[in-house]
Motif scaffolding. Structure first.
Motif, PDB file in Angstrom:
ATOM      1  N   GLY A 200       4.379   6.481 -12.303  1.00 25.21           N
ATOM      2  CA  GLY A 200       5.291   6.663 -11.500  1.00 25.21           C
ATOM      3  C   GLY A 200       6.673   5.963 -12.374  1.00 25.21           C
ATOM      4  N   LEU A 201       6.366   4.863 -12.697  1.00 21.94           N
ATOM      5  CA  LEU A 201       7.880   3.799 -13.052  1.00 21.94           C
ATOM      6  C   LEU A 201       8.325   4.672 -14.854  1.00 21.94           C
ATOM      7  CD1 LEU A 201       5.775  -0.001 -13.340  1.00 21.94           C
ATOM      8  CD2 LEU A 201       7.611   1.399 -11.880  1.00 21.94           C
TER       9      LEU A 201
ATOM     10  N   ILE B  22      11.157  -2.759 -10.628  1.00 24.53           N
ATOM     11  CA  ILE B  22      12.867  -2.861 -10.489  1.00 24.53           C
ATOM     12  C   ILE B  22      13.739  -3.197 -11.984  1.00 24.53           C
ATOM     13  CG2 ILE B  22      14.449  -5.127 -10.787  1.00 24.53           C
ATOM     14  CD1 ILE B  22      12.371  -6.729  -8.150  1.00 24.53           C
ATOM     15  N   ALA B  23      13.475  -2.504 -13.427  1.00 26.11           N
ATOM     16  CA  ALA B  23      13.522  -2.801 -14.695  1.00 26.11           C
ATOM     17  C   ALA B  23      13.678  -1.203 -14.199  1.00 26.11           C
ATOM     18  CB  ALA B  23      13.118  -2.607 -15.822  1.00 26.11           C
ATOM     19  N   ALA B  24      12.812  -0.643 -13.670  1.00 24.53           N
ATOM     20  CA  ALA B  24      12.475   1.173 -13.986  1.00 24.53           C
ATOM     21  C   ALA B  24      13.891   1.685 -12.974  1.00 24.53           C
ATOM     22  CB  ALA B  24      11.315   1.757 -13.216  1.00 24.53           C
ATOM     23  N   GLY B  25      13.887   0.317 -11.855  1.00 29.47           N
ATOM     24  CA  GLY B  25      14.984   0.874 -10.734  1.00 29.47           C
ATOM     25  C   GLY B  25      16.742   0.703 -11.419  1.00 29.47           C
TER      26      GLY B  25
ATOM     27  N   LYS C 172       1.166  -1.312   0.072  1.00 28.84           N
ATOM     28  CA  LYS C 172      -0.717  -0.131  -0.115  1.00 28.84           C
ATOM     29  C   LYS C 172       0.680   1.550   0.195  1.00 28.84           C
ATOM     30  CE  LYS C 172      -3.581  -2.290   2.662  1.00 28.84           C
ATOM     31  NZ  LYS C 172      -4.766  -2.347   4.412  1.00 28.84           N
ATOM     32  N   MET C 173       2.730   1.106  -0.185  1.00 28.50           N
ATOM     33  CA  MET C 173       3.295   2.262  -0.245  1.00 28.50           C
ATOM     34  C   MET C 173       3.999   2.214  -0.677  1.00 28.50           C
ATOM     35  SD  MET C 173       3.509   2.874   3.489  1.00 28.50           S
ATOM     36  CE  MET C 173       4.471   1.054   4.907  1.00 28.50           C
ATOM     37  N   PRO C 174       3.882   2.006  -2.404  1.00 27.18           N
ATOM     38  CA  PRO C 174       4.467   1.601  -3.310  1.00 27.18           C
ATOM     39  C   PRO C 174       6.338   2.251  -3.911  1.00 27.18           C
ATOM     40  CG  PRO C 174       1.877   2.407  -3.835  1.00 27.18           C
ATOM     41  CD  PRO C 174       2.260   2.928  -3.564  1.00 27.18           C
ATOM     42  N   VAL C 175       5.641   3.527  -3.017  1.00 24.31           N
ATOM     43  CA  VAL C 175       7.268   4.688  -2.826  1.00 24.31           C
ATOM     44  C   VAL C 175       8.745   4.205  -1.717  1.00 24.31           C
ATOM     45  CG1 VAL C 175       6.780   5.725  -0.624  1.00 24.31           C
ATOM     46  CG2 VAL C 175       8.320   6.761  -2.604  1.00 24.31           C
ATOM     47  N   PHE C 176       7.921   2.638  -1.342  1.00 32.91           N
ATOM     48  CA  PHE C 176       9.176   1.927  -0.348  1.00 32.91           C
ATOM     49  C   PHE C 176       9.553   1.257  -1.547  1.00 32.91           C
ATOM     50  CE2 PHE C 176       6.790   4.271   3.171  1.00 32.91           C
ATOM     51  CZ  PHE C 176       8.217   4.631   3.940  1.00 32.91           C
TER      52      PHE C 176
ATOM     53  N   LEU D  24      10.504  10.850  -7.537  1.00 30.43           N
ATOM     54  CA  LEU D  24      11.144  11.310  -8.760  1.00 30.43           C
ATOM     55  C   LEU D  24       9.380  10.287  -9.791  1.00 30.43           C
ATOM     56  CD1 LEU D  24      14.237  10.402 -10.854  1.00 30.43           C
ATOM     57  CD2 LEU D  24      12.399  12.819 -10.848  1.00 30.43           C
ATOM     58  N   PHE D  25       9.213   8.436  -9.555  1.00 33.88           N
ATOM     59  CA  PHE D  25       8.313   8.003  -9.110  1.00 33.88           C
ATOM     60  C   PHE D  25       7.064   8.859  -7.743  1.00 33.88           C
ATOM     61  CE2 PHE D  25       5.506   4.661  -6.723  1.00 33.88           C
ATOM     62  CZ  PHE D  25       5.287   4.103  -8.155  1.00 33.88           C
ATOM     63  N   TYR D  26       7.259   8.956  -6.557  1.00 33.73           N
ATOM     64  CA  TYR D  26       5.650   9.491  -6.236  1.00 33.73           C
ATOM     65  C   TYR D  26       5.039  10.266  -6.964  1.00 33.73           C
ATOM     66  CZ  TYR D  26       3.563  11.074  -1.959  1.00 33.73           C
ATOM     67  OH  TYR D  26       2.147  10.995  -1.033  1.00 33.73           O
TER      68      TYR D  26
END
Length: 490
Positions: free
Chosen positions: A449-450, A377-380, A299-303, A436-438
């Motif tokens: 975000g991705l 993971i790919a975006a990271g 529920k917290m995609p930023v993490f 950048l994602f959030y």
């Protein structure tokens, strides 16, 4: 004599050219020790009540004993990476009438004063105190506590031994993984028979003699091991029986940066500390398991974006942050060659790109958690290649702390090569991808975000030459300061 040794070490520390920097790092480590020590005390107080709540039908002492084996295995693994074993310059001492036994006892005594030996004390002393307040038998609790501390010191001496043989460490880590797997998938509860042994230490106080004897035996083994190597023509001066002539001609296809790439590959292959850093970067692959397996983080995609940086950025964040310190022992020679500084930096960038790419390929099992997680993971990975790599190289321009490659040091704990500036540089490396994602995630949706996170990395790769040239100017400006700093002997 022990007092004289302490006096010599204090003079060596205070008279060193890096004294001010060393004292600053020691202060930071002191505050870190206070924090983790306090956390350990609170954990020790709460363990009884946590165990009582989780398994109300079982005595908390039995519950704790059933899982003590994992504590000791985890303790050993952490010590291997983080505990800096004591080092002493013994060559001058061998020419004066001081008994070898005295020096060896002093060295082994220093290992017992490690912070890692106080952590069990901070946890199990409060736990034992709670047991006494709860009415448990005094003799049983005291003998059990002495047994646990003796086993902790035994782990300390085992760590001293396995530092001489990494194969033993790999075996222990493999056993830990197997034990956890068997327990998690309910194939065989390995904790139960070992828990029975720890329960016996509590129920039969006279068995305390076993851990105490084990500690004494391991101490003696370490003593004999050091004594047998306590010669100038022994472990101190090593002869090269074989020269590694690995063929790296295939790297010539990289053109003018090939010479630097070959140098880095040989550096990692032939030296202890780069090898440890490489192994540590591999462990970053498992970082996502901490977040992806917990429902609260879904529920917290930023993490999750934060975790994705670590999955593919292990090598970049561990090896990359110490550029150019890896080359400190021959940096003056390197800079005297007729090779553009830009090529040197470019080779480091390509090396980090390879590290991120390999980590991304090895992260494919995360497809198990779904395409969204793997997409993150790919975006990271793209962000790590396109932006984090350049931020890391920029941080290297501010890092002028030399590294001694021939000294076997802990990848985590050794402050050789550490610079407080690295802590400041780490903020944008971790905070920028989350930001950048959030923002697009909050304003639009998850996919947006991705996309922004991935595109930021792609843009970084497009403007690679601009970033490299800018960073080159910073390196060139401080080139001679870096050479002078690396020339200092720690």
């Amino acid at each position: 004599m022990i007092q004289r040794f302490l006096s010599l070490e204090w003079k060596q520390f205070t008279r060193a050219s890096y004294f001010q920097k060393g004292i600053a790092i020691k202060i930071l480590l002191f505050f870190a020790a206070i924090y983790f020590g306090s956390a350990a005390v609170f954990l020790g107080i709460g363990v009884f009540f946590i165990a009582e709540k989780l398994v109300p039908s079982v005595d908390p002492v039995i519950t704790v004993n059933n899982f003590l084996i994992y504590w000791f295995l985890f303790d050993l693994a952490i010590r291997f990476f983080m505990q800096q074993l004591p080092v002493m310059n013994i060559k001058p001492l061998m020419t004066i009438p001081i008994k070898r036994e005295t020096i060896i006892h002093y060295l082994l005594g220093k290992t017992t004063l490690s912070f890692f030996n106080f952590i069990p004390l901070f946890i199990f002393l409060p736990f034992s105190t709670v047991l006494l307040f709860k009415g448990y038998a005094v003799m049983n609790v005291v003998c059990w506590f002495v047994s646990i501390i003796s086993l902790s010191l035994s782990v300390n001496f085992i760590n001293f031994l396995i530092n001489k043989n990494n194969k033993v460490f790999y075996i222990i880590i493999s056993l830990l993984a197997i034990f956890v797997g068997l327990e998690f998938f309910k194939i065989f509860k390995i904790s139960e028979p070992i828990g029975i042994a720890f329960n016996a230490l509590y129920n039969q106080p006279y068995l305390v003699i076993i851990p105490v004897l084990l500690m004494m035996i391991l101490y003696r083994i370490n003593f004999n091991f050091i004594k047998n190597e306590f010669y100038l023509d022994g472990a101190i001066s090593k002869k090269a029986d074989k020269v590694d002539t690995t063929d790296l001609s295939w790297m010539d296809r990289f053109g003018s940066i090939a010479v630097f790439l070959k140098n880095d590959v040989r550096l990692i292959w032939r030296n202890a500390r780069p090898k440890q850093v490489l192994m540590m970067s591999f462990l970053f692959l498992f970082y996502g398991l901490i977040f992806y397996t917990q429902e609260v983080y879904q529920k917290m995609p930023v993490f999750l974006a934060f975790a994705s940086m670590f999955v593919t950025g292990g090598f970049l964040m561990t090896f990359g942050q110490l550029v150019p310190s890896w080359d400190s022992e021959y940096f003056k020679l390197l800079m005297s060659q007729n090779i553009p500084y830009k090529k040197y930096l470019e080779s480091k960038w390509y090396l980090m790109v390879v590290g991120v790419t390999v980590s991304f390929v090895l992260s494919t099992p995360y497809l198990y958690f779904g395409w969204k997680i793997f997409g993150m993971i790919a975006a990271g990975a793209l962000f790590n290649i396109g932006l984090n790599s350049f931020i890391t190289l920029f941080g290297g321009a501010l890092n002028r702390v030399p590294i001694e490659l021939n000294v076997k040091a802990k990848a985590f704990s050794n402050t050789n090569g550490f610079n407080p500036t690295q802590m400041l540089i780490a903020l944008p490396k971790l905070g920028l991808p989350m930001l950048l994602f959030y923002i697009p995630y909050k304003l639009i949706n998850f996919e947006a975000g991705l996309l922004v996170l991935a595109l930021s990395g792609v843009l970084g790769m497009i403007f690679k030459n601009f970033f490299i040239s800018t960073i080159e100017g910073i390196y060139q400006k401080g080139k001679y300061k870096t050479i002078a700093a690396f020339a200092e002997k720690n």
